[in-house]
Motif scaffolding. Structure first.
Motif, PDB file in Angstrom:
ATOM      1  N   VAL A  23       0.845  -1.178   0.000  1.00 53.16           N
ATOM      2  CA  VAL A  23       0.000   0.000   0.000  1.00 53.16           C
ATOM      3  C   VAL A  23       0.890   1.241   0.000  1.00 53.16           C
ATOM      4  N   MET A  24       0.401   2.332  -0.550  1.00 54.98           N
ATOM      5  CA  MET A  24       1.156   3.588  -0.571  1.00 54.98           C
ATOM      6  C   MET A  24       1.619   3.914   0.843  1.00 54.98           C
ATOM      7  N   GLY A  25       2.878   4.190   1.009  1.00 59.03           N
ATOM      8  CA  GLY A  25       3.417   4.471   2.336  1.00 59.03           C
ATOM      9  C   GLY A  25       3.830   3.212   3.063  1.00 59.03           C
ATOM     10  N   CYS A  26       3.632   2.072   2.464  1.00 54.72           N
ATOM     11  CA  CYS A  26       4.087   0.776   2.966  1.00 54.72           C
ATOM     12  C   CYS A  26       3.186   0.184   4.050  1.00 54.72           C
ATOM     13  N   GLY A  27       2.659   0.989   4.940  1.00 57.74           N
ATOM     14  CA  GLY A  27       1.826   0.459   6.010  1.00 57.74           C
ATOM     15  C   GLY A  27       1.845   1.370   7.218  1.00 57.74           C
ATOM     16  N   PHE A  28       1.966   0.779   8.403  1.00 53.61           N
ATOM     17  CA  PHE A  28       1.824   1.528   9.650  1.00 53.61           C
ATOM     18  C   PHE A  28       2.826   1.022  10.671  1.00 53.61           C
ATOM     19  N   ASP A  29       3.431   1.944  11.390  1.00 55.91           N
ATOM     20  CA  ASP A  29       4.367   1.591  12.458  1.00 55.91           C
ATOM     21  C   ASP A  29       3.789   2.068  13.777  1.00 55.91           C
ATOM     22  N   ALA A  30       3.278   1.143  14.564  1.00 56.07           N
ATOM     23  CA  ALA A  30       2.691   1.484  15.862  1.00 56.07           C
ATOM     24  C   ALA A  30       3.757   1.889  16.879  1.00 56.07           C
ATOM     25  N   LEU A  31       5.020   1.562  16.601  1.00 53.05           N
ATOM     26  CA  LEU A  31       6.089   1.870  17.546  1.00 53.05           C
ATOM     27  C   LEU A  31       6.564   3.319  17.435  1.00 53.05           C
ATOM     28  N   SER A  32       6.656   3.827  16.202  1.00 53.87           N
ATOM     29  CA  SER A  32       7.212   5.167  16.035  1.00 53.87           C
ATOM     30  C   SER A  32       6.334   6.098  15.203  1.00 53.87           C
ATOM     31  N   GLY A  33       5.319   5.541  14.548  1.00 56.47           N
ATOM     32  CA  GLY A  33       4.464   6.352  13.693  1.00 56.47           C
ATOM     33  C   GLY A  33       5.050   6.593  12.313  1.00 56.47           C
ATOM     34  N   GLY A  34       6.248   6.095  12.066  1.00 58.61           N
ATOM     35  CA  GLY A  34       6.900   6.287  10.769  1.00 58.61           C
ATOM     36  C   GLY A  34       6.663   5.119   9.836  1.00 58.61           C
ATOM     37  N   SER A  35       7.646   4.857   9.017  1.00 55.62           N
ATOM     38  CA  SER A  35       7.568   3.747   8.072  1.00 55.62           C
ATOM     39  C   SER A  35       7.815   2.427   8.815  1.00 55.62           C
ATOM     40  N   PRO A  36       7.088   1.367   8.496  1.00 51.01           N
ATOM     41  CA  PRO A  36       7.207   0.098   9.222  1.00 51.01           C
ATOM     42  C   PRO A  36       8.439  -0.720   8.823  1.00 51.01           C
ATOM     43  N   VAL A  37       9.630  -0.165   9.027  1.00 52.66           N
ATOM     44  CA  VAL A  37      10.884  -0.823   8.658  1.00 52.66           C
ATOM     45  C   VAL A  37      11.125  -2.025   9.565  1.00 52.66           C
ATOM     46  N   ASP A  38      11.395  -3.160   8.960  1.00 53.53           N
ATOM     47  CA  ASP A  38      11.598  -4.426   9.668  1.00 53.53           C
ATOM     48  C   ASP A  38      13.050  -4.555  10.122  1.00 53.53           C
ATOM     49  N   ASN A  39      13.287  -4.403  11.419  1.00 50.88           N
ATOM     50  CA  ASN A  39      14.633  -4.549  11.981  1.00 50.88           C
ATOM     51  C   ASN A  39      14.939  -5.984  12.367  1.00 50.88           C
ATOM     52  N   ASP A  40      13.960  -6.849  12.266  1.00 53.07           N
ATOM     53  CA  ASP A  40      14.090  -8.231  12.708  1.00 53.07           C
ATOM     54  C   ASP A  40      14.133  -9.215  11.547  1.00 53.07           C
ATOM     55  N   GLY A  41      13.356  -8.959  10.496  1.00 56.56           N
ATOM     56  CA  GLY A  41      13.302  -9.853   9.346  1.00 56.56           C
ATOM     57  C   GLY A  41      12.109 -10.786   9.349  1.00 56.56           C
ATOM     58  N   HIS A  42      11.486 -10.993  10.484  1.00 56.57           N
ATOM     59  CA  HIS A  42      10.368 -11.941  10.564  1.00 56.57           C
ATOM     60  C   HIS A  42       9.168 -11.466   9.759  1.00 56.57           C
ATOM     61  N   GLY A  43       8.781 -10.211   9.927  1.00 53.66           N
ATOM     62  CA  GLY A  43       7.608  -9.694   9.222  1.00 53.66           C
ATOM     63  C   GLY A  43       7.766  -9.762   7.719  1.00 53.66           C
ATOM     64  N   GLY A  44       8.949  -9.378   7.238  1.00 45.02           N
ATOM     65  CA  GLY A  44       9.211  -9.455   5.798  1.00 45.02           C
ATOM     66  C   GLY A  44       9.188 -10.878   5.287  1.00 45.02           C
TER      67      GLY A  44
END
Length: 161
Positions: free
Chosen positions: A88-109
């Motif tokens: 989706v435009m903007g990639c999605g939602f980051d409940a932790l920071s309100g920014g882009s939902p960048v995956d620091n763990d790799g599991h979600g991706g």
């Protein structure tokens, strides 16, 4: 349920071709379609979930409506070549920071790729659906941790979107 009852149930299942000693189950695997994704041969799970049948109905028939799927997890690499076209435009939602939902763990991706990686694009793997999707990455967990409040906000985003 004991082993004999399980074997009886398996023998009654029309998808099970038969049992071989000691109770090994053999299924009718449909061959995978010819797909250009280079890591397809490593995705052994696709045969066992009847991917060929799903491919026939979800990919080759080109379903017009986009199915929205939200992944409440650790986020995603928003520029991943096997996923970016369906995000989706903007990639999605980051409940932790309100920014882009960048995956620091790799599991979600990884989980998002299993379901939604673009099929037959000569890149990476094939997602189970991989077409007719609108993917929403909903990051509620950082590396190994998150809160109930973050999960609640992520689920609320999914409901609203």
């Amino acid at each position: 349920m004991n082993l004999h009852a399980l074997e009886s149930a398996a023998e009654a299942d029309p998808c099970v071709l038969g049992l071989t000693p000691p109770g090994r189950i053999e299924t009718s695997a449909i061959p995978l379609p010819a797909i250009s994704d280079p890591s397809l041969s490593k995705q052994t799970h696709l045969e066992f979930i009847n991917f060929a049948h799903a491919y026939e109905h979800l990919v080759t028939k080109q379903i017009a409506a986009k199915v929205k799927v939200g992944f409440v997890d650790t986020g995603v690499d928003c520029n991943h070549p096997d996923i970016a076209a369906l995000l989706v435009m903007g990639c999605g939602f980051d409940a932790l920071s309100g920014g882009s939902p960048v995956d620091n763990d790799g599991h979600g991706g990884h989980v998002m790729g299993l379901a939604g990686a673009v099929i037959n694009n000569s890149v990476g793997v094939s997602g189970v659906i991989g077409a007719s999707l609108e993917l929403h990455a909903i990051r509620v967990i950082d590396v190994n941790s998150g809160t109930v409040q973050d999960a609640y906000e992520g689920i609320q985003y999914a409901i609203m979107n």
